[in-house]
Design a protein around this motif. Structure first.
Motif, short mmCIF file in Angstrom:
data_model
loop_
_atom_site.label_atom_id
_atom_site.label_comp_id
_atom_site.label_asym_id
_atom_site.label_seq_id
_atom_site.Cartn_x
_atom_site.Cartn_y
_atom_site.Cartn_z
N THR A 1 43.49 44.86 45.94
CA THR A 1 43.46 44.13 47.21
C THR A 1 42.97 42.70 47.00
N ALA A 2 43.72 41.76 47.56
CA ALA A 2 43.31 40.36 47.46
C ALA A 2 42.08 40.12 48.32
N VAL A 3 41.13 39.40 47.78
CA VAL A 3 39.90 39.08 48.51
C VAL A 3 40.02 37.69 49.08
N SER A 4 39.82 37.58 50.38
CA SER A 4 39.91 36.27 51.02
C SER A 4 38.76 35.39 50.56
N ALA A 5 39.07 34.11 50.32
CA ALA A 5 38.04 33.17 49.89
C ALA A 5 36.94 33.04 50.94
N SER A 6 37.27 33.31 52.18
CA SER A 6 36.25 33.21 53.24
C SER A 6 35.15 34.24 53.08
N ALA A 7 35.43 35.28 52.29
CA ALA A 7 34.41 36.32 52.08
C ALA A 7 33.24 35.82 51.26
N TYR A 8 33.47 34.79 50.46
CA TYR A 8 32.37 34.29 49.62
C TYR A 8 32.15 32.79 49.69
N SER A 9 33.13 32.06 50.25
CA SER A 9 32.94 30.61 50.30
C SER A 9 32.96 30.04 51.70
#
Length: 253
Positions: free
Chosen positions: A219-227
């Motif tokens: 599953t692709a992790v959205s950049a918003s989850a960490y940045s």
């Protein structure tokens, strides 16, 4: 040479001669880069010169017992002088986190005192996305590797920043076929690998079958989850994490 020195015969002269020649060669190498390391020249010259002198005199005057007591300290002094340059050349890159592109040791043209010694293959000034690293560390779980990337050239910066194991899926350059898709699937199923960081320009450095497996089963992790960004990539720029897509895989993938 130390054993030969303690015996009769012409081979006994090899040790002091080798010390002198090695010292001269080191001094020659250092002087070829006068911007750095000039302070090592007198250090090497004095330690090796004194040691060689003691060895020469002791061999010419074997009956002087006090000189015999100085033989082992003299050889030790020479070894310290001869190993000093390489010791500094190995220590500076580790302490300053600076290196060349290829595995080399020697003075560079910038750094401490106008130049510094470096041993290559690490970091090369690449920035690491700290937000991405924090996310990986927080969500790693029991996985053996913090993250899997295409090559060791990408992995080294993360390793230096975290002191954690990182898998280079394509070896040094990213094109080495070190795993099959079934082997990769097994590593994921065993929980050894959890996260993959695929480069925005095409994945695992030529490992298209492995890239396809990751994109299909993870599953692709959205950049918003960490940045906090709404972009699909972690950040802009050329650092580790920039223009890359993070994928997370479950043990049941």
């Amino acid at each position: 040479m130390w054993q030969d020195y303690r015996r009769a015969g012409w081979r006994g002269w090899l040790l002091p001669i080798a010390i002198v020649l090695t010292a001269l060669e080191q001094i020659h190498i250092i002087l070829s880069n006068p911007a750095w390391g000039s302070w090592l020249v007198p250090t090497i010259a004095i330690t090796c010169g004194v040691a060689a002198l003691v060895l020469f005199i002791a061999r010419l005057l074997p009956r002087v017992h006090i000189l015999r007591r100085l033989l082992l300290p003299a050889v030790t002094l020479a070894l310290i002088g001869l190993l000093l340059t390489s010791a500094i050349g190995s220590a500076v890159p580790a302490l300053t986190n600076s290196a060349a592109d290829l595995p080399t040791a020697g003075p560079t043209t910038s750094g401490i005192g106008g130049g510094n010694f470096s041993a290559g293959g690490t970091n090369n000034g690449v920035n690491v996305d700290t937000a991405l690293i924090s996310y990986l560390e927080a969500h790693r779980g029991n996985a053996k590797y913090l993250v899997t990337v295409a090559s060791s050239q990408e992995a080294d910066a993360i390793i230096l920043a975290t002191n954690q194991p990182v898998m280079a899926l394509g070896g040094f350059s990213g094109s080495d076929p070190i795993l099959t898709t079934s082997q990769l699937a097994k590593l994921v199923a065993q929980g050894i690998i959890r996260f993959f960081l695929l480069g925005g320009g095409g994945g695992m450095g030529g490992q298209s079958s492995l890239t396809s497996w990751v994109t299909q089963h993870c599953t692709a992790v959205s950049a918003s989850a960490y940045s906090g960004s709404t972009s699909s990539s972690s950040s802009s720029g050329n650092g580790v994490g920039g223009n890359s897509q993070l994928y997370v895989c479950s043990a049941s993938s």
